[in-house]
Design an enzyme around this catalytic site. Structure first.
Site, short mmCIF file in Angstrom:
data_model
loop_
_atom_site.label_atom_id
_atom_site.label_comp_id
_atom_site.label_asym_id
_atom_site.label_seq_id
_atom_site.Cartn_x
_atom_site.Cartn_y
_atom_site.Cartn_z
N LYS A 1 -11.39 1.77 -16.20
CA LYS A 1 -10.49 0.74 -15.73
C LYS A 1 -10.15 -0.23 -16.86
CE LYS A 1 -10.10 1.98 -11.42
NZ LYS A 1 -8.79 2.33 -10.82
N LYS B 1 -4.21 11.10 -3.40
CA LYS B 1 -5.34 10.67 -2.58
C LYS B 1 -5.03 11.01 -1.13
CE LYS B 1 -6.48 7.04 -5.89
NZ LYS B 1 -6.66 5.61 -6.18
#
Length: 334
Positions: free
Chosen positions: A110, A217
């Site tokens: 991240k 997803k």
């Protein structure tokens, strides 16, 4: 195959609301809440993030009902290679996070965390590269946190670490397309996540030539079958990823990854390693960098141990009711 819509009373009778503590704060979250249901085909999960509105959350409910009430598509593989996920931690904490992901050869890091600067990202990525060595694969995820100029500057600062790809560097599709044009000579692919799962038209990113890879997803796209159809229509390589699901939700992701025709990249389904405790015992965590394909059931003691407070349980039940009403209204219109 249409997704069934069981009566609301039946869903409420089957529902368990859990709160899972994270080992490390991740995207501003310290505790992940989810609502679990046991359907005729097995356990399933409804876990849109708490800030999402009902219209968006109802798509997640559609996915949960599909997985719990219909058979999964045929699997082409029985195990899925997965990546480690590194939150926006200090560089000194990287080794401890990586140690939670047994045998993973790829790490997603991240970056562009609010309150941090590019130097923090560089230090974190450098620490991952040092820990994984030259053979490790590194991808970074900005969650749309940069504008085009910031992203171009960041890519040049991070390119020395041999990036596999850059995930959602900018928020808008036209920004992704412009950045892709600017950095084409570097040979670093761009992957789209939010531009797919949060878009009214998830195919727009492919038509605009704004990405080389799709991050998909299951819950945000409305189920395994809808996600498979999207990948087939887009004609781009896909990486199946989680939305910080419990092990039950991760088994939905493995079902999608198992059904894809091609699986060219390690998938972001190892995120149970970010939890201190999970609903399954053992949790669906990477072993030698892989996850098995198959349905997961929570353990009764963990459902009790991780049960959310009465107030949070009521909040999730009310949300389930509102989303169920939206799905019922869609059927009436259709």
């Amino acid at each position: 195959m249409s997704t069934p819509l069981p009566p609301l009373a039946d869903l409420l009778d089957r529902a368990h609301v859990v709160a899972l503590p994270l080992a490390t704060r991740f995207r501003g979250v310290d505790v992940r809440e989810a609502l679990l249901l046991e359907g005729p085909e097995g356990w399933t999960e409804f876990s849109p993030f708490v800030e999402y509105g009902d219209a968006e959350a109802s798509v997640w409910l559609r996915a949960a009902l599909e997985f719990g009430w219909t058979p999964t598509p045929p699997a082409r593989r029985d195990a899925i290679p997965v990546n480690a996920t590194i939150p926006a931690v200090d560089a000194g904490a990287v080794a401890a996070v990586l140690a939670r992901f047994d045998g993973c050869r790829t790490a997603k890091i991240k970056v562009a965390e609010p309150g941090q600067v590019l130097a923090d990202d560089v230090d974190r990525v450098a620490a991952v590269r040092e820990a994984m060595g030259p053979e490790g694969r590194i991808r970074v995820d900005a969650n749309g946190g940069w504008n085009v100029d910031e992203a171009e500057h960041a890519v040049h600062a991070l390119a020395a670490f041999d990036l596999e790809y850059l995930e959602q560097p900018c928020a808008e599709i036209d920004e992704l397309a412009e950045l892709r044009r600017r950095i084409r000579y570097l040979g670093i692919p761009i992957a789209a996540d939010e531009s797919v799962r949060k878009a009214e038209d998830p195919m727009r990113v492919a038509r605009a030539g704004a990405a080389d890879i799709l991050v998909i997803k299951v819950q945000p796209l409305g189920g395994v079958r809808r996600a498979l159809a999207l990948v087939a229509e887009a004609g781009l390589p896909a990486v199946v990823s989680s939305a910080l699901d419990t092990s039950v939700g991760l088994s939905m992701g493995t079902a999608l990854a198992a059904a894809l025709g091609d699986l060219d990249y390690d998938c972001g389904l190892g995120t149970a390693s970010l939890f201190d405790l999970d609903v399954a015992d053992p949790a669906l965590r990477p072993r030698d960098g892989m996850l098995p394909v198959g349905r997961v059931s929570p353990s009764a003691p963990r459902l009790t141990e991780l049960a959310a407070s009465a107030g949070r349980r009521a909040w999730w039940f009310e949300r389930l009711e509102r989303c169920h009403t939206l799905l019922a209204a869609e059927r009436e219109i259709a």
